[in-house]
Structure formats: C-alpha cells, structure tokens
Motif scaffolding. Structure first.
Motif, PDB file in Angstrom:
ATOM      1  N   PRO A  61      48.893  44.205  41.328  1.00 39.61           N
ATOM      2  CA  PRO A  61      47.767  44.451  40.432  1.00 39.61           C
ATOM      3  C   PRO A  61      48.169  44.693  38.986  1.00 39.61           C
ATOM      4  O   PRO A  61      47.394  44.447  38.072  1.00 39.61           O
ATOM      5  CB  PRO A  61      47.092  45.689  41.042  1.00 39.61           C
ATOM      6  CG  PRO A  61      48.088  46.280  41.976  1.00 39.61           C
ATOM      7  CD  PRO A  61      48.972  45.182  42.420  1.00 39.61           C
ATOM      8  N   ARG A  62      49.395  45.197  38.749  1.00 38.46           N
ATOM      9  CA  ARG A  62      49.828  45.481  37.382  1.00 38.46           C
ATOM     10  C   ARG A  62      50.227  44.214  36.632  1.00 38.46           C
ATOM     11  O   ARG A  62      50.146  44.157  35.393  1.00 38.46           O
ATOM     12  CB  ARG A  62      50.994  46.466  37.389  1.00 38.46           C
ATOM     13  CG  ARG A  62      50.595  47.867  37.835  1.00 38.46           C
ATOM     14  CD  ARG A  62      51.744  48.841  37.630  1.00 38.46           C
ATOM     15  NE  ARG A  62      51.356  50.209  37.980  1.00 38.46           N
ATOM     16  CZ  ARG A  62      52.161  51.251  37.857  1.00 38.46           C
ATOM     17  NH1 ARG A  62      53.399  51.094  37.399  1.00 38.46           N
ATOM     18  NH2 ARG A  62      51.726  52.455  38.201  1.00 38.46           N
ATOM     19  N   THR A  63      50.720  43.213  37.368  1.00 32.94           N
ATOM     20  CA  THR A  63      51.196  41.992  36.718  1.00 32.94           C
ATOM     21  C   THR A  63      50.222  40.828  36.866  1.00 32.94           C
ATOM     22  O   THR A  63      50.218  39.921  36.030  1.00 32.94           O
ATOM     23  CB  THR A  63      52.572  41.582  37.294  1.00 32.94           C
ATOM     24  OG1 THR A  63      52.445  41.403  38.719  1.00 32.94           O
ATOM     25  CG2 THR A  63      53.613  42.659  36.995  1.00 32.94           C
ATOM     26  N   ASP A  64      49.414  40.824  37.908  1.00 33.02           N
ATOM     27  CA  ASP A  64      48.453  39.737  38.106  1.00 33.02           C
ATOM     28  C   ASP A  64      47.357  39.810  37.045  1.00 33.02           C
ATOM     29  O   ASP A  64      46.966  40.891  36.599  1.00 33.02           O
ATOM     30  CB  ASP A  64      47.817  39.818  39.499  1.00 33.02           C
ATOM     31  CG  ASP A  64      48.806  39.444  40.600  1.00 33.02           C
ATOM     32  OD1 ASP A  64      49.864  38.871  40.269  1.00 33.02           O
ATOM     33  OD2 ASP A  64      48.518  39.749  41.774  1.00 33.02           O
ATOM     34  N   ILE A  65      46.856  38.645  36.684  1.00 27.13           N
ATOM     35  CA  ILE A  65      45.777  38.580  35.702  1.00 27.13           C
ATOM     36  C   ILE A  65      44.523  39.248  36.266  1.00 27.13           C
ATOM     37  O   ILE A  65      44.265  39.208  37.478  1.00 27.13           O
ATOM     38  CB  ILE A  65      45.494  37.106  35.329  1.00 27.13           C
ATOM     39  CG1 ILE A  65      44.503  37.031  34.173  1.00 27.13           C
ATOM     40  CG2 ILE A  65      44.990  36.321  36.524  1.00 27.13           C
ATOM     41  CD1 ILE A  65      44.338  35.623  33.636  1.00 27.13           C
ATOM     42  N   SER A  66      43.758  39.895  35.408  1.00 28.81           N
ATOM     43  CA  SER A  66      42.557  40.594  35.865  1.00 28.81           C
ATOM     44  C   SER A  66      41.520  39.608  36.390  1.00 28.81           C
ATOM     45  O   SER A  66      41.557  38.415  36.078  1.00 28.81           O
ATOM     46  CB  SER A  66      41.957  41.410  34.716  1.00 28.81           C
ATOM     47  OG  SER A  66      41.572  40.560  33.654  1.00 28.81           O
ATOM     48  N   HIS A  67      40.583  40.126  37.167  1.00 31.72           N
ATOM     49  CA  HIS A  67      39.567  39.271  37.783  1.00 31.72           C
ATOM     50  C   HIS A  67      38.698  38.594  36.728  1.00 31.72           C
ATOM     51  O   HIS A  67      38.374  37.406  36.850  1.00 31.72           O
ATOM     52  CB  HIS A  67      38.701  40.096  38.741  1.00 31.72           C
ATOM     53  CG  HIS A  67      39.435  40.603  39.932  1.00 31.72           C
ATOM     54  ND1 HIS A  67      39.819  39.783  40.976  1.00 31.72           N
ATOM     55  CD2 HIS A  67      39.868  41.860  40.256  1.00 31.72           C
ATOM     56  CE1 HIS A  67      40.444  40.501  41.893  1.00 31.72           C
ATOM     57  NE2 HIS A  67      40.493  41.760  41.478  1.00 31.72           N
ATOM     58  N   HIS A  68      38.306  39.341  35.717  1.00 34.60           N
ATOM     59  CA  HIS A  68      37.423  38.725  34.722  1.00 34.60           C
ATOM     60  C   HIS A  68      38.162  37.679  33.889  1.00 34.60           C
ATOM     61  O   HIS A  68      37.573  36.653  33.527  1.00 34.60           O
ATOM     62  CB  HIS A  68      36.784  39.798  33.834  1.00 34.60           C
ATOM     63  CG  HIS A  68      37.740  40.570  32.987  1.00 34.60           C
ATOM     64  ND1 HIS A  68      38.314  41.752  33.398  1.00 34.60           N
ATOM     65  CD2 HIS A  68      38.205  40.341  31.738  1.00 34.60           C
ATOM     66  CE1 HIS A  68      39.102  42.224  32.443  1.00 34.60           C
ATOM     67  NE2 HIS A  68      39.054  41.387  31.423  1.00 34.60           N
TER      68      HIS A  68
END
Length: 417
Positions: A61-68
């Motif tokens: 979650p810290r490195t993955d691109i945000s959902h929006h």
C-alpha cells in the motif's frame, strides 16, 4: 440548410456535431472520471471506500499507486482515445449530413475499443479495478447481490449507477441496432423504435428490475435469518427492503405510460385510452416516482432527519444528523435541493415518448448528463453515510460492519438505495 437536402431533415445540428454513439461514449468516459473524483475526495475526507466495498488489499500500500490515481490514469487513456476519434470524425465529416451518416464506423470503432480496454487483461491502467468491476457487473446484471462480507455495498453502488445510466444503455443499443440494420447508420437521426416499439422501453427498465430483484433477495435473506433465529431479530422483518423494492418498481409506470404515449402519437393505435388520459396517468406516475425516490435519498440513503420528528433536535443542524464528514452544513442543504430538482428531471427523461422529436436530442443529452452528475454527488453522501454507520456502530460496540451492510442495525434504517 447545408448538405444534401434529402438527408438534412434526418439530422439536427447537435447530432451532426456529436452523433448518438459519441454521446454514449462521452457519458461512459465521464463516469470513469467521476468515480476517480469520488475516490479522491472521500480519501481526503478520511473515508476508506475500498474497505466499504471489500476491495482486496494491495500487497504494498505504501508503494502502489492510490486507487483514485489509478482510476484517473484509466480515464485519461479513454479521454485521449475519445478525443482522437472525435477529431478524426470531425475532420472527415465537416458536419455535412451525408458524410456524418457515411462515417458512422468511426464512433462504433471507438465503442469497440472502449469495450476492449475494459475486458482485455492489460496490466497497466487499473487492471485490478477493471477485473473487479467486470466481476461485479456480471453478478448484478442478473439481479444478483453478494453477501456483506463479499462486497454487497459495492454491488448496491454499481446497480444504482446502472439505473442512472438506463437511458444511456438504451441509446447504446439504438446505436448498434441502427448500425447493423440494412442500409442503416449509427450516426443518423436516432431511431428509438429500432428493434420494435417496446424493446427500448424494456431496456430502460432493466436496471430498475435489477435493483428490484436485489431488494427482494435481501428481504428473503432477512426472512431466512429470522426463521433460523426463531423470531424477529434486530434487523426487523425486512419491510425496509420491500419499501425499497416498491421505490424501484415506481419507475415502471413512468416507462410504460410513456411508451404508450409514444406509440399512440406515432401510430395512432387504439389502446382504449385517449392521449389526454395517458398523459395524466404518466404525470401521476412521474410525480410518485420523483418524490418517492427523493424521500428515499434523503431519509434512507443519507440518513438525514429532514422528514423525521428529530429534524429539530439540538444534537444536530436542522434536518441533518449528528455526524457529518463534509465541512459545510450548507453543502448538505444545497445537495438536497439539487437532488429534488434532478430527480424530477430524471423521471421525465425516463420517458421514451419525448425523444422522437429531433429537436430534443440536445435536451435529452443534457438530462442524461445531469443524471450522471446527480449520481456522482449522490455517491459522496451515500458512501459517507455508510462510513458513519460503520464507525458509529463499531465505536458503540454494536453490530459490526458486515451486520450494518446487511441492514442489521436497530434504528431500522435501510442500507439499500
């Protein structure tokens, strides 16, 4: 009049610039942008949408691109392709009616590309989101609804979005029907009798039928739960789900009376009712559907107290509720007023009998666009309400999130839309 006089009456000025297939595509692309904005603002408001809809947790979650941002990327890709397709179409057609009709394969090609982008396993551009969307769409397209722990709230949101896109989906069918007709064209004046007089009204009714079936499924689940418990539990006897089903069924008379008016005005068939009598029946149906839906939005979907005896409570601003996540109370009042206005407009737009006049094409598109905007605003408040229900109940040690999503809370308010 410009262009071929024999063809000119077939197209109004608006359709020469933005033919029906492109209008459908534009509204779908705008829907993707709108969902991205929903996710973005709600995240800023500290509302965890992925948790509410049971979206799988990301590995990093810290490195993955945000959902929006992932949704924005997909929307940007679709917008680029749509813009290129439109510019090519304008360059070839020059708004000439004959050429607009001839180059109908360009917007149809973009619709095919749009479909391919969603279904092909392209690793970039929100692949996980597209896969999840298609899985939910397959389930809700037949009126199915997941259990709470499997993402029921996401099913409800998508199914309600489909009701707002009912006319857009019907226009998509009309575009394809005209394209595959012998000597037909998807970019000529829309023929919403394509495929038969009653097929388009049936397609418009399908999203409401889906939500109606979901409400009945929820009612049956409550009955089964009570039967296992040997009595009525905290979730009640399920009457809220029947009332919700009644709300969706109130759209059917609007569609039916409108279809009868359209066929009567076009074919002058004798159906046992005068045109005046049909109009009055349609007007009553529109009134009931609009105000029932508006009441449900405010009182049930958003849990606001405007229609309850507690609206004057000192615990909250007039007609609202104690916990509000959005900054201004006036914002809630403005949205309530907008929802009433646009609910009435949308009920009118469910009416097929209005759209056989070419002059209404731009107006019909505007009403479709306004309904997309209304649903976009509605989602902010619907998700906020669900978050308030979950966090409030968890803090009080009451039933947890899964129970809330199933409607198991003592206030008797319904989670369905």
């Amino acid at each position: 009049m410009d262009g071929d006089p024999a063809v000119e009456p077939e197209l109004d000025s608006f359709s020469r610039t933005l033919p029906l297939p492109y209008r459908v595509a534009l509204l779908f692309v705008l829907g993707v942008w709108a969902w991205g904005v929903n996710l973005h603002y709600l995240a800023l408001a500290k509302i965890d949408v992925p948790t509410l809809i049971k979206y799988p947790h990301r590995a990093s979650p810290r490195t993955d691109i945000s959902h929006h941002r992932s949704t924005y990327r997909l929307a940007l890709l679709l917008t680029i392709f749509l813009s290129v397709s439109l510019f090519i179409f304008w360059a070839f057609s020059h708004r000439n009616p004959t050429l607009v009709i001839y180059y109908d394969f360009l917007p149809i090609s973009f619709l095919c590309l749009l479909f391919a982008i969603f279904v092909l396993p392209i690793r970039r551009f929100s692949q996980a989101g597209r896969v999840r969307f298609l899985a939910i769409l397959r389930r809700v397209s037949i009126g199915g609804i997941a259990q709470a722990q499997d993402g029921k709230f996401g099913d409800i949101l998508l199914a309600d979005v489909l009701t707002s896109y009912a006319k857009v989906i019907a226009d998509l069918f009309v575009s394809l029907c005209m394209f595959f007709e012998t000597n037909g064209s998807a970019t000529k004046r829309p023929d919403r009798g394509c495929g038969g007089q009653y097929l388009v009204p049936i397609i418009i009714a399908i999203p409401s039928i889906i939500r109606f079936r979901q409400c009945i499924i929820e009612y049956l689940r409550v009955r089964a739960s009570n039967k296992r418990a040997g009595g009525i539990g905290s979730h009640g006897w399920g009457g809220q789900h029947l009332a919700n089903a009644l709300k969706y069924s109130s759209a059917f008379p609007v569609i039916i009376f409108s279809a009868l008016q359209r066929n009567l005005s076009l074919d002058h068939d004798d159906i046992g009712l005068t045109e005046t009598a049909l109009y009055r029946c349609w007007l009553v149906a529109v009134f009931i559907n609009s105000f029932y839906s508006f009441y449900w939005d405010v009182a049930k979907d958003w849990d606001l107290s405007l229609f309850s005896a507690s609206r004057n409570s000192h615990m909250h601003a007039y007609g609202l509720r104690p916990r509000l996540y959005f900054p201004s109370k006036n914002f809630y009042y403005i949205v309530i007023a907008l929802d009433l206005l646009l609910r009435c407009t949308w009920s009118l737009k469910l009416s097929p009998h209005l759209d056989h006049f070419a002059d209404f094409e731009s107006g019909i598109f505007l009403m479709e666009l306004l309904e997309v905007v209304r649903r976009w605003i509605w989602i902010f408040f619907r998700v906020e309400t669900e978050w308030v229900r979950n966090t409030t109940q968890a803090a009080l040690g009451s039933p947890g999130q899964d129970d809330i999503l199933l409607g198991d809370y003592s206030s008797g308010r319904d989670d369905s839309d």
